[in-house]
Each structure stands twice: as structure tokens, then as C-alpha cells.
Write a protein that holds these residues in place. Structure first.
Motif, short mmCIF file in Angstrom:
data_model
loop_
_atom_site.label_atom_id
_atom_site.label_comp_id
_atom_site.label_asym_id
_atom_site.label_seq_id
_atom_site.Cartn_x
_atom_site.Cartn_y
_atom_site.Cartn_z
N LEU A 235 0.95 -0.91 0.24
CA LEU A 235 0.63 0.28 -0.06
C LEU A 235 1.14 1.55 -0.45
CD1 LEU A 235 -3.12 -1.25 2.42
CD2 LEU A 235 -2.98 -1.19 0.47
N ASP A 236 1.73 1.28 0.79
CA ASP A 236 2.31 2.11 0.78
C ASP A 236 3.93 2.30 -0.21
OD1 ASP A 236 2.34 2.29 3.88
OD2 ASP A 236 3.39 2.04 3.90
N ALA A 237 3.83 2.19 -1.12
CA ALA A 237 4.92 2.12 -2.11
C ALA A 237 3.48 2.78 -3.16
CB ALA A 237 5.46 0.51 -2.58
N ALA A 238 2.06 2.17 -3.60
CA ALA A 238 1.37 2.34 -4.48
C ALA A 238 1.00 3.41 -4.54
CB ALA A 238 0.47 0.74 -4.27
N GLU A 239 0.84 4.41 -3.04
CA GLU A 239 0.36 5.45 -3.11
C GLU A 239 1.46 6.46 -3.61
OE1 GLU A 239 -1.56 8.80 0.46
OE2 GLU A 239 0.07 6.70 1.15
N VAL A 240 2.78 6.04 -3.26
CA VAL A 240 3.35 6.58 -4.18
C VAL A 240 3.56 7.11 -5.50
CG1 VAL A 240 6.54 7.17 -4.02
CG2 VAL A 240 5.84 6.79 -2.28
N GLU B 103 -7.54 4.13 -0.32
CA GLU B 103 -7.91 4.63 1.35
C GLU B 103 -9.07 3.00 1.78
OE1 GLU B 103 -6.49 6.66 2.61
OE2 GLU B 103 -5.42 7.46 1.22
N CYS B 104 -9.85 2.29 0.70
CA CYS B 104 -11.09 1.93 1.61
C CYS B 104 -9.98 0.85 1.71
CB CYS B 104 -11.56 1.83 0.68
SG CYS B 104 -13.01 0.84 0.64
N ALA B 105 -9.23 0.41 1.61
CA ALA B 105 -8.51 -1.02 2.65
C ALA B 105 -7.24 -0.60 3.50
CB ALA B 105 -7.32 -1.09 0.96
N ARG B 106 -7.88 0.40 3.69
CA ARG B 106 -6.79 0.65 5.44
C ARG B 106 -7.81 1.32 5.75
NH1 ARG B 106 -2.23 5.33 2.85
NH2 ARG B 106 -0.29 3.90 2.27
N LEU C 126 -12.78 5.36 4.42
CA LEU C 126 -13.91 4.72 4.58
C LEU C 126 -14.82 6.52 3.77
CD1 LEU C 126 -16.44 2.31 6.30
CD2 LEU C 126 -14.23 1.85 4.91
N THR C 127 -15.22 7.68 4.52
CA THR C 127 -15.65 8.08 4.53
C THR C 127 -15.00 9.35 3.23
OG1 THR C 127 -14.31 9.48 6.17
CG2 THR C 127 -16.61 9.20 6.42
N LEU C 128 -13.49 9.19 3.72
CA LEU C 128 -11.96 9.88 2.21
C LEU C 128 -12.46 9.05 1.23
CD1 LEU C 128 -9.63 11.66 1.14
CD2 LEU C 128 -7.95 10.01 2.77
N ALA C 129 -12.78 7.43 1.38
CA ALA C 129 -12.69 6.69 -0.51
C ALA C 129 -13.67 6.95 -0.48
CB ALA C 129 -12.42 5.61 0.49
N ARG C 130 -14.94 7.33 0.05
CA ARG C 130 -16.46 7.26 -0.61
C ARG C 130 -16.42 8.88 -1.14
NH1 ARG C 130 -18.99 5.21 3.84
NH2 ARG C 130 -19.21 7.23 4.74
N THR C 131 -15.59 9.30 -0.84
CA THR C 131 -15.19 11.47 -1.10
C THR C 131 -14.39 11.09 -2.95
OG1 THR C 131 -15.60 12.22 0.57
CG2 THR C 131 -14.97 13.69 -0.93
N THR D 286 -2.95 -0.30 9.62
CA THR D 286 -3.84 0.22 9.18
C THR D 286 -5.07 0.27 9.98
OG1 THR D 286 -5.04 -1.50 8.20
CG2 THR D 286 -3.73 -0.61 6.58
N VAL D 287 -6.27 1.08 9.84
CA VAL D 287 -7.39 1.52 10.58
C VAL D 287 -7.59 0.49 10.85
CG1 VAL D 287 -9.20 3.04 10.78
CG2 VAL D 287 -7.66 3.83 9.96
N ARG D 288 -8.66 -0.90 9.89
CA ARG D 288 -9.37 -1.77 9.75
C ARG D 288 -8.08 -2.95 10.32
NH1 ARG D 288 -12.84 -2.64 6.07
NH2 ARG D 288 -13.03 -1.74 3.85
N THR D 289 -7.54 -2.97 11.03
CA THR D 289 -6.28 -3.85 11.39
C THR D 289 -6.83 -3.51 12.70
OG1 THR D 289 -4.27 -3.02 11.04
CG2 THR D 289 -4.73 -5.15 9.82
N GLN D 290 -6.15 -2.10 12.86
CA GLN D 290 -6.39 -1.72 15.06
C GLN D 290 -7.21 -2.06 15.25
OE1 GLN D 290 -4.94 2.49 14.56
NE2 GLN D 290 -5.87 2.66 16.86
N VAL D 291 -8.86 -1.23 14.09
CA VAL D 291 -9.96 -1.17 14.92
C VAL D 291 -10.30 -3.07 15.05
CG1 VAL D 291 -12.51 -1.81 14.83
CG2 VAL D 291 -10.59 0.27 13.60
N ALA D 292 -9.80 -4.07 14.75
CA ALA D 292 -9.93 -5.85 14.37
C ALA D 292 -9.55 -5.52 15.72
CB ALA D 292 -10.39 -5.92 14.05
#
Length: 880
Positions: free
Chosen positions: A516-521, A550-553, A556-561, A726-732
Motif C-alpha cells: 500500500l505505501d509504495a502504491a500510494e507514492v 483508502e478503503c483498504a486502509r 471509508l469517508t475519504l474513500a467515498r469522497t 491500517t485503521v482496519r487492522t487496528q479496529v479489529a
């Protein structure tokens, strides 16, 4: 073969020809007027009958409103290029709202349903418009003819079609006539009658007796070209009219011979030399004429010839470009018997276009002149820019006409044709073309060889993307230089487009491979590096992938926008049905799914599936299967699990990377948890290729909890080390810590971990990781709300979802006698928290008096006198 350069000069291609020194022909104007009763008027006659001049003069004489003109050329002989050209022509005249719809079609490079989209756009035209298609005999594509036939048989009311051609189109003309769909103007209609011929001769100062005039009309059958040719010698002082009429028969063969001996030969050496040199061109201007002839009198010569209204005709507005009539150029080209001189003329013309950065016309002229080395050099420099700017089909048409052996002998031509075909999915002879280019690379000078190698790497990139080979895609991208200086040194036109395309695809591969980090760059670099003029789709692709990232991380609100912005842009540019937009559709489906907005999931999944059906990519198919399974699990988790297992087995033999197959297995394990089935959950996790990722560790910890082993779960979670990425794994992770602590009886630790999970999930509206553990979470969440939390609104709303999920239909006997309104239900949930009335009012954006009013109504309906008693009574009634 003459070069078709009209595509290079849109002002000519889409302009009504200038009609000068013409005879007014009211009888034919009336015939064209009557044709408005049919959706299409066919004007069919061979060269020289005055079809184009008639239509141009009719538009002016009748002051026809909103005339659109398209001069068809060889470059328009594919469905997508033809209908884009039609859309461009019409968009300039039809007005809103149809013009915006047509411009989207004109900009669309996907080639999807363009004929139907043009017809749909035209149905929004208010008031009459006329579309003239000139030189339609240039079209050989059956698909284009079929699309035009559909237009005629289901005609839009807003636009009347007029087709000018030297040959009848391949339509069932008799059926169209019987159905009243076709009006026709034939050679017999176009033939000059004596009064019209008299006016024609009067324009050039020739007077004939009635008998002489009628004889000449009979000899030529009223053929406009024959009459115009006959007028030339007759206007000479002391012309012997009788002798001329005795020798002039007026048929095609005689006129050709006459044109040779009586029209061309008497011209001055200066005029004849000029005509013989410029006849290789379909369109000519003064500067181009000078380049071809080597003289500097092009402007004067064209003005002089235009005045005679025979040898050249003005085209378009401004009087800069001229066209030689076909019957004149045919004769002139037949006189070009010296191959070396002929090649030199084509070379000069090609070089003129090259100097003006008009490579498509330059390549056409080089190929027409048999200058394959020059054509190869031009293709080597310009093929990437042409293909990436949507001219791949035109390049294919040009290069496919080259003899096969000659084509394969030039690596740049072979690679150029392969690249043109790859970009729109035509795999015909690709292996042979690529093999021939690679085999002969060493024969090229080093700079040219490096350009061909780059083209071959771009072909490998496109091939890997189409096959869904993400590892191959990443490898191909790594072979392509990204440094602007290094790319510019290749001398490749469109090198800046190469950088954008490569960055976009490299980021795409890395995203789907889990980097993900390399992809974003790389994806953000692609969005920032887009040239001012050029690619739309690579930027759309990069933006769509960023939304999915952003959705993978878990954002969600940023991904939708971001995804909605991509869809809006793609819709505006006509690229909505392309694979570059699929990730935006997936991001929206995923974000709505994980936010719990289930009614919004299916429409976006359907959009993704529609595109994927036309351009299937295995990684997209597997992701859709995972999302579809999670959506289905809301009602039937057993069927969802079985369906996902079947779909994954079907896709496993393809080139889906291990990381994506692991994602499916993790989803299967999550569904097994919902089914309280640790056996199938363990089985899914056993198939993972990577067991040490945060997602895999969290899933295995969840399996320990399901099996009643909180200590084992905590031991795994403690081994995550640096923490989730990521937020996902942190919440889980925090949620599992909370549930494990609760299972051990450590309520304080459980409530603390749950609060961290709520704080992390709330800003992103990330609900599904929490609602997926509804059974173990509801009691703990209720206590968290009672004790207070900084994410109170999110916690109360989540509690409402869990209650509906676990108690969809409470016992009617236990319901409150007077049901609460939706607003009162919300107030009741807030009453179960530690928030005061002023804080509740702030959360709901209402006044404190409104909160107090609803609060008293809740007390009355529940039959209680205070807040604590209201909460207790609500729990008894299972309202909380």
C-alpha cells in the motif's frame, strides 16, 4: 495511395466546403427540401457530378439552420473513430443538452456502444439539424454501415442525415424506399439541363447557340465535370466551336483523354509542373505546396487555379486549404511515371508535416510514397504518443496496408502495429509482430533500438494488465524508466505520457499486491505528473486506485469522497464504462458495505460487474466475489461462504496473486466466525500463503476466541509487535483485545480496548468489523455507553444496529404500549450514555429544550419518572 490528412485539419474535416462560381439550381434545392420527409437523403453518383458543391450551395441558398458537416476519410473506417467524428461534428451545432452528451462520446476512447450513444444523444436535440456525411464511399467497415443502418431504421427526430457517396451503401435500399425512410438524388437528377448549362458557361464568358448547348449537354449527359472541361477551350479567343463539338464526345474515357491532351497539355509549363507535383496531396495549402514543389509561388498559383474553378477548390473557411477534384488528380497521378521523382515528392510532403508535429499525416504520406525507412523512423518516434492519445486504430489501419514481409523487416513498424493492436485488445498476429521487432533490434542505431525496446515493454505492460498478471505488470513497469530526463533523451514524442501511464500501472500493481505505501507514492505521482494535454484514462485509473487504497486502509469517508469524484470525472469524459474506473466502483461498494449502508452496495457492484464483463481482470473478479459474499452474509452467511469458496476455486488457476487469494481465505474465515464454525474457519486459514501478516494474525486470534481460548488469542495479538498498519487492522485488533479480556473477566481492560476501537472506527464510519462480532459485543458496548466514551454518538448508533441485528422482531407482548418515534428512540439511546442534555443537544444539532421535550415524552411512554429508571425499563422491553 493519397494521404488522408483531413483528420489532421479539423477545420477542414468538419467545415462546409466553400461553393464559389456555382450555378444556382432551385430544382435540386427543392428535391433536397422534399427529402426532409425521410430520415436520410442519399446523394449517390460517381466523381465529377457535383455532389459536394450541390450540398454546400443548398445549405447556403436555403439558409439551413444548424448544418453539421463531416468529410469522411480512411482514418474514419472503424466504428469508434467514425462515431467519434460524427459526435464531434454534431456537437458543434446541436446545442444543449445534446452537445455535452456528444462531446463525451467524442472524447471516449473505450469504443463502447458509440453508435447507440450518438443516437441517444441526438434524441435530445431540440429543433431540426442536418448532418452531411461526404465521401462516405471511403467506409469499408461493415460495423459502421450497420450502425448507420440502425440510425435510419430507428431515426432520431432531431437530426436529418444526408449521405454523399460515389457508390451505393450496402443497405437494403428497396426496403428503405418502401418504408419511406429514404430519399434519393441520383446522377440523373444531378445532370445539368440546358438552362443550367447555359448559366454555367456564362460564368466563364462562353456563349453557345441553343443547338450547340443542347448538343453538348447530350454529349456529356449533363455531367458537370465534362461541361466544365468543355468550357475551358471554348472561352479562348477565336475558339472554333463547331470543330470542338465535332470531336468532343463527353464520356468518361473521352473526357480523360481530352483532359490529358486539351486541358493539361496546353497549360504553361509552370502550371503543369505545379499540378503534377501537388497532385499527390488530397489537401494543399500554400506553405505545403512550396515545400513539395521547391518553389515559393504556392500562394499565387493556388489563387490563380482557384479562380478557374477547375483545378483546385477551396475547402473550409478562410480560403487557406484547397482540394484537387478527383477526376483531375487521377489523370495527373497517372502521369507520374518516374518512381524516384514520385518518392521525392512524398518525402517532401511527409517532412513538412513532421516539422509541424503532425505525425499521422507524415506517416500516411511516407507509406503512400513507399518510403518505408522514413515511415519506420516516424512510427518509432510517434507511435507511443499516437496510441496513448487514442489514435491506435488509425495507426493500425495505416500499417496493416503495408506488405507483411516489408512490415516485419522494419522493427519500428512491427512494434508500432503491435502496440496499436494491443491498446484496444486486438491480438491478431501480436506474437509474430513482437517476435519480428525483437529479432531485428540489433540492426537499428542505438537510440532507435532503445525506443523500440520501450514500446515492447509498454506492450508487455498492457498485456499483463489485460491478463490480470499483477506480478508481470509490476515487472514490466520496473523496466520502464521514470526519470523525465532519461525518457526525454530517447527522442520519443509523448515520453511524458509514458511516465504517467507507467506510474499509474505500477501503483495499480502494488496496490493489488498489498504494497500500500509504495502504491500510494506511485499513484499520487501519476496524478501530479499528468501533462497539460494528453492522457485522461491513466489519471482516472490512478485516482480510482487511490480511492480503493483508502478503503483498504479503512478510511471509508475519504474513500467515498474520492471515488465519487472519479466517477463524476469519468462520466463527464465518457470513460465511465472502462476498466480504469472499476476500482472506484469497488471502493464505493466496499465503503458502503463496511459502513453498514447495505442498500448502496448493490448498484456499485453491478456497475463494476458490467465493466468487468467486457474487460475481465481476475483480481477484480475475486474482489467482487469477496464483496458479494459479505453482502450476502447479511441474510444467508452459509450460502455466502459456499459461493465464495466456489468462485475462489474457479479463479485459482488464473494469474491471481497469492495475496489476493489470501484475502478470499480471510473472508471465508470471517464468514465461518459468523456461522460459529471454527472447523471451516481453521481450514480456510490453513490455506494462507502468508501467515504472518497483521490480517492473518488477527483472523487466527479471532478463531481462538471462537474456540473459547482467550489466552491464545491474546498471545497472538501481543506478537504483532510494531502494531497494525491500517485503521482496519487496528479496529479489529482492539476489538479482539476487548472480547478476550471480557472472556477472562477483566472488564476494565475490555472496556479500555473497546473504547480505543470505537475512537478509531468512528471518524471513518467503519462498522462491519464491529457488527460482525455482535453476539459478544452488545453487552460490552452497553456498559461502555453507560460508563461514557468519547465516541458516544457512534457507540449509541452502533448499539442500535446491534439490537436490530440480534433482535429483529421483539416479542409484541413486551413492547411499550405507546411506541416511540424514531427521534424518541435516538434520545433514549443517548439517555443510556453518560452524556448530559447539553451534550446530547450538541451531538444532534438541536436545542436543549428540544432534548428535554423528547426526554419527558419518553418517560411518559415508558411509565417512568427519571433517566436511570427509563434505561432500566427500556432494557426490559429490549429497546436497548
Amino acid at each position: 495511395m493519397p494521404a488522408d490528412v483531413s483528420a489532421t485539419h479539423p477545420d477542414v474535416k468538419y467545415s462546409v466546403p466553400v461553393a464559389l462560381h456555382v450555378v444556382d439550381r432551385p430544382r435540386l434545392y427543392d428535391l433536397l427540401d422534399l427529402g426532409a420527409e425521410s430520415p436520410v437523403t442519399l446523394v449517390s453518383a460517381s466523381a465529377g457530378w457535383g455532389k459536394t458543391v450541390l450540398l454546400a450551395s443548398w445549405l447556403g441558398a436555403r439558409a439551413v439552420e444548424r448544418p453539421a458537416w463531416l468529410t469522411v476519410g480512411p482514418a474514419d473506417d472503424t466504428p469508434d473513430t467514425f462515431w467519434r467524428a460524427v459526435a464531434t461534428s454534431l456537437a458543434a451545432v446541436v446545442g444543449a443538452p445534446a452537445d455535452a452528451l456528444l462531446r463525451r462520446v467524442a472524447d471516449d476512447r473505450s469504443g463502447t456502444d458509440l453508435a447507440d450513444r450518438v443516437a441517444d444523444a441526438v434524441r435530445h436535440v431540440v429543433g431540426p439539424a442536418v448532418l452531411v456525411l461526404d465521401e462516405v464511399h471511403q467506409i469499408t467497415s461493415p460495423e459502421v454501415w450497420t450502425g448507420l443502418h440502425r440510425w435510419i431504421t430507428a431515426p432520431p427526430e432531431g437530426v436529418r442525415l444526408v449521405v454523399l457517396t460515389r457508390r451505393d451503401p450496402p443497405w437494403p435500399l428497396h426496403r428503405l424506399r418502401l418504408a419511406g425512410l429514404l430519399a434519393e438524388v441520383r446522377a440523373s437528377d444531378l445532370a445539368f439541363v440546358p438552362p443550367e448549362a447555359r448559366e454555367l458557361f456564362a460564368l466563364v464568358g462562353v456563349e453557345l447557340t441553343t443547338d450547340q448547348l443542347e448538343l453538348l449537354v447530350r454529349r456529356t449527359d449533363g455531367w458537370a465535370a465534362g461541361l466544365r472541361l468543355a468550357a475551358l477551350p471554348l472561352r479562348a479567343p477565336g475558339a472554333d466551336v463547331a470543330s470542338f463539338l465535332a470531336s468532343f464526345s463527353g464520356d468518361d474515357r473521352t473526357v480523360t483523354a481530352y483532359l490529358q491532351s486539351e486541358v493539361l497539355e496546353p497549360q504553361s509549363e509552370r502550371v503543369l509542373r505545379f499540378l503534377e507535383k501537388i497532385c499527390i496531396l488530397d489537401l494543399v495549402c500554400a506553405e505545403l505546396a512550396d515545400a513539395v514543389t521547391g518553389d515559393d509561388d504556392g500562394a499565387a498559383m493556388l489563387a490563380e487555379l482557384s479562380a478557374s474553378n477547375l483545378f483546385v477548390q477551396a475547402v473550409g473557411e478562410g480560403g487557406r486549404w484547397f482540394r484537387l477534384p478527383g477526376f483531375v488528380t487521377d489523370v495527373l497521378r497517372s502521369r507520374m511515371v518516374e518512381p524516384r521523382a514520385r518518392r521525392d515528392l512524398y518525402r517532401r510532403a511527409a517532412e513538412w508535416y513532421r516539422r509541424r508535429s503532425l505525425p499521422e499525416a507524415a506517416i500516411r504520406l511516407a507509406l503512400a510514397g513507399g518510403l518505408l525507412p522514413l515511415a519506420a523512423e516516424l512510427v518509432g518516434v510517434h507511435d507511443v504518443g499516437l496510441v496513448l492519445r487514442g489514435r491506435g486504430r488509425e495507426l493500425d489501419t495505416m500499417l496493416a496496408a503495408v506488405p507483411r514481409d516489408a512490415l516485419l523487416a522494419h522493427p519500428e513498424l512491427a512494434a508500432g502495429l503491435a502496440g496499436a493492436r494491443m491498446v484496444y485488445g486486438r491480438d491478431e498476429e501480436l506474437a509474430d509482430l513482437i517476435g519480428a521487432a525483437e529479432a531485428r533490434l540489433e540492426a537499428l542505431p542505438a537510440p532507435r533500438a532503445r525506443r523500440v525496446r520501450l514500446v515492447l515493454d509498454l506492450i508487455a505492460l498492457a498485456d499483463a494488465r489485460l491478463r490480470g498478471d499483477l506480478d508481470g505488470l509490476a515487472a514490466a513497469c520496473r523496466r520502464i524508466p521514470l526519470d523525465p530526463g532519461e525518457l526525454a533523451e530517447l527522442g520519443l514524442a509523448g515520453w511524458d505520457l509514458v511516465r504517467v501511464l507507467t506510474l499509474s500501472n505500477q501503483g495499480t500493481a502494488e496496490l493489488w499486491l498489498g504494497e500500500l505505501d509504495a502504491a500510494e507514492v506511485h499513484l499520487r505521482a501519476a496524478t501530479e505528473a499528468e501533462p497539460a494535454v494528453g492522457l485522461v484514462l491513466p489519471r482516472v485509473n490512478a485516482l480510482a486506485q487511490l480511492a480503493l487504497l483508502e478503503c483498504a486502509r479503512g478510511h471509508l469517508t475519504l474513500a467515498r469522497t474520492e471515488a465519487r469524484a472519479v466517477v463524476a470525472r469519468a462520466t463527464a469524459t465518457g470513460s465511465a464504462p472502462t476498466i480504469q474506473v472499476v476500482s472506484a466502483y469497488l471502493a464505493l461498494a466496499w465503503a458502503h458495505l463496511d459502513s453498514g449502508e447495505l442498500s448502496e452496495v448493490d448498484p456499485w457492484l453491478r456497475k463494476a460487474e458490467e465493466v468487468a464483463a467486457a474487460a475481465p481482470e481476475p483480481h477484480v473478479a475475486l474482489t467482487m466475489a469477496v464483496l458479494r459474499a459479505h453482502r450476502r452474509a447479511e441474510n444467508d452467511p452459509e450460502a455466502a461462504l459456499l459461493g465464495l469458496q466456489t468462485r475462489t476455486r474457479a479463479l485459482a488457476p488464473s494469474v491471481v496473486p497469492a495475496r489476493l487469494l489470501d484475502r478470499s481465505l480471510l473472508a471465508q474465515a470471517e464468514l465461518a466466525v459468523q456461522l460459529h464454525d471454527p472447523v471451516r474457519g481453521r481450514s480456510a486459514l490453513a490455506g494462507l500463503q502468508a501467515h504472518d501478516t497483521p490480517e492473518a494474525v488477527v483472523a487466527l486470534a479471532g478463531m481462538h476466541l471462537l474456540e473459547g481460548d482467550p489466552d491464545g488469542a491474546e498471545q497472538l495479538l501481543a506478537g504483532l509487535g510494531g502494531g497494525p498498519s491500517t485503521v482496519r487492522t487496528q479496529v479489529a485488533t482492539d476489538l479482539l483485545w476487548a472480547l478476550a479480556a471480557a472472556a477472562r473477566g477483566d472488564d476494565e481492560a475490555a472496556l479500555g480496548s473497546l473504547d480505543r476501537a470505537l475512537h478509531t472506527a468512528a471518524p471513518h464510519e467503519l462498522r462491519r468489523p464491529l457488527t460482525a462480532r455482535a453476539d459478544g459485543l452488545r453487552r460490552l458496548l452497553s456498559r461502555r455507553i453507560e460508563r461514557g466514551t468519547g465516541a458516544a454518538a457512534f457507540a449509541v448508533e452502533l448499539m442500535s444496529r446491534l439490537s436490530r441485528q440480534l433482535d429483529p422482531a421483539p416479542d409484541p407482548a413486551r413492547r411499550t404500549p405507546t411506541p416511540l418515534t424514531p427521534r424518541e428512540t435516538v434520545i433514549l439511546r443517548y439517555l443510556s450514555s453518560t452524556l448530559g442534555n447539553s451534550e446530547i443537544a450538541a451531538e444532534l444539532s438541536v436545542s436543549i429544550n428540544t432534548v428535554k421535550t423528547h426526554q419527558q415524552t419518553v418517560y411518559r411512554k415508558l411509565g417512568v419518572g427519571g433517566r436511570r429508571e427509563a434505561v432500566r425499563r427500556a432494557r426490559e422491553l429490549r429497546l436497548l
